[in-house]
Design a protein around this motif. Structure first.
Motif, PDB file in Angstrom:
ATOM      1  N   LEU A  26       0.732  -0.932   0.358  1.00  0.00           N
ATOM      2  CA  LEU A  26      -0.220  -0.209   0.294  1.00  0.00           C
ATOM      3  C   LEU A  26       0.589   1.070  -0.131  1.00  0.00           C
ATOM      4  O   LEU A  26       1.889   1.386   0.712  1.00  0.00           O
ATOM      5  CB  LEU A  26      -1.014  -0.082   1.775  1.00  0.00           C
ATOM      6  CG  LEU A  26      -1.455  -1.300   1.529  1.00  0.00           C
ATOM      7  CD1 LEU A  26      -2.553  -1.105   2.499  1.00  0.00           C
ATOM      8  CD2 LEU A  26      -2.809  -1.274   0.101  1.00  0.00           C
ATOM      9  N   PRO A  27       0.425   2.000  -0.576  1.00  0.00           N
ATOM     10  CA  PRO A  27       1.326   3.260  -1.243  1.00  0.00           C
ATOM     11  C   PRO A  27       1.543   4.226   0.333  1.00  0.00           C
ATOM     12  O   PRO A  27      -0.078   4.033   0.651  1.00  0.00           O
ATOM     13  CB  PRO A  27       1.404   4.227  -1.797  1.00  0.00           C
ATOM     14  CG  PRO A  27      -0.261   3.667  -2.559  1.00  0.00           C
ATOM     15  CD  PRO A  27       0.049   2.479  -2.028  1.00  0.00           C
ATOM     16  N   SER A  28       2.491   4.846   0.832  1.00  0.00           N
ATOM     17  CA  SER A  28       1.949   5.857   1.742  1.00  0.00           C
ATOM     18  C   SER A  28       1.535   7.476   1.533  1.00  0.00           C
ATOM     19  O   SER A  28       1.706   7.378   0.534  1.00  0.00           O
ATOM     20  CB  SER A  28       3.432   6.514   2.913  1.00  0.00           C
ATOM     21  OG  SER A  28       3.442   7.294   4.176  1.00  0.00           O
ATOM     22  N   GLN A  29       0.735   7.963   1.914  1.00  0.00           N
ATOM     23  CA  GLN A  29       0.262   9.279   1.964  1.00  0.00           C
ATOM     24  C   GLN A  29       1.554  10.282   1.718  1.00  0.00           C
ATOM     25  O   GLN A  29       1.986  10.440   2.770  1.00  0.00           O
ATOM     26  CB  GLN A  29      -0.377  10.162   3.142  1.00  0.00           C
ATOM     27  CG  GLN A  29      -1.138  10.714   2.665  1.00  0.00           C
ATOM     28  CD  GLN A  29      -2.974  11.680   3.511  1.00  0.00           C
ATOM     29  OE1 GLN A  29      -1.867  11.043   4.815  1.00  0.00           O
ATOM     30  NE2 GLN A  29      -3.424  12.350   3.290  1.00  0.00           N
ATOM     31  N   LYS A  30       1.407  11.248   0.973  1.00  0.00           N
ATOM     32  CA  LYS A  30       2.416  11.880   0.287  1.00  0.00           C
ATOM     33  C   LYS A  30       2.683  12.907   1.325  1.00  0.00           C
ATOM     34  O   LYS A  30       1.977  13.483   1.824  1.00  0.00           O
ATOM     35  CB  LYS A  30       2.167  12.435  -1.133  1.00  0.00           C
ATOM     36  CG  LYS A  30       2.726  11.309  -2.332  1.00  0.00           C
ATOM     37  CD  LYS A  30       3.849  12.144  -2.786  1.00  0.00           C
ATOM     38  CE  LYS A  30       3.677  10.744  -3.923  1.00  0.00           C
ATOM     39  NZ  LYS A  30       3.924   9.830  -4.160  1.00  0.00           N
ATOM     40  N   GLN A  31       3.329  13.278   1.443  1.00  0.00           N
ATOM     41  CA  GLN A  31       2.782  14.861   2.751  1.00  0.00           C
ATOM     42  C   GLN A  31       3.079  15.880   2.123  1.00  0.00           C
ATOM     43  O   GLN A  31       3.456  16.170   0.873  1.00  0.00           O
ATOM     44  CB  GLN A  31       4.895  14.890   2.819  1.00  0.00           C
ATOM     45  CG  GLN A  31       5.229  14.337   4.134  1.00  0.00           C
ATOM     46  CD  GLN A  31       7.124  14.965   4.589  1.00  0.00           C
ATOM     47  OE1 GLN A  31       7.296  15.211   4.201  1.00  0.00           O
ATOM     48  NE2 GLN A  31       7.296  14.151   5.715  1.00  0.00           N
ATOM     49  N   ALA A  32       1.891  17.046   2.838  1.00  0.00           N
ATOM     50  CA  ALA A  32       1.786  17.931   1.914  1.00  0.00           C
ATOM     51  C   ALA A  32       2.658  19.207   1.776  1.00  0.00           C
ATOM     52  O   ALA A  32       3.478  19.597   2.456  1.00  0.00           O
ATOM     53  CB  ALA A  32       0.621  18.528   3.203  1.00  0.00           C
TER      54      ALA A  32
END
Length: 66
Positions: A56-62
């Protein structure tokens, strides 16, 4: 169908339970309890968790809004 992405916030270990909770519209605590209860049954639960952690991909930093 929305993609399952491991969130940056609300993680405990890898964020797999938090990601699945977001996808199915439940709380992360409920998903963790379901996972721990499933560990009482025979099966590859830990291997599945580790596989999802890597797949599962990790959420990108804002990015900062300048």
């Amino acid at each position: 169908m929305a993609a399952i992405i491991r969130p940056r916030e609300g993680r405990m270990l890898g964020g797999v339970c938090a990601a699945l909770a977001q996808r199915f519209g439940t709380s992360a605590t409920t998903m963790r309890i379901v996972f721990l209860a499933s560990c009482l049954l025979p099966g590859p639960q830990f291997l599945l968790y580790i596989a999802l952690w890597f797949l599962l991909p990790s959420q990108k930093q804002a990015s900062p809004a300048w």
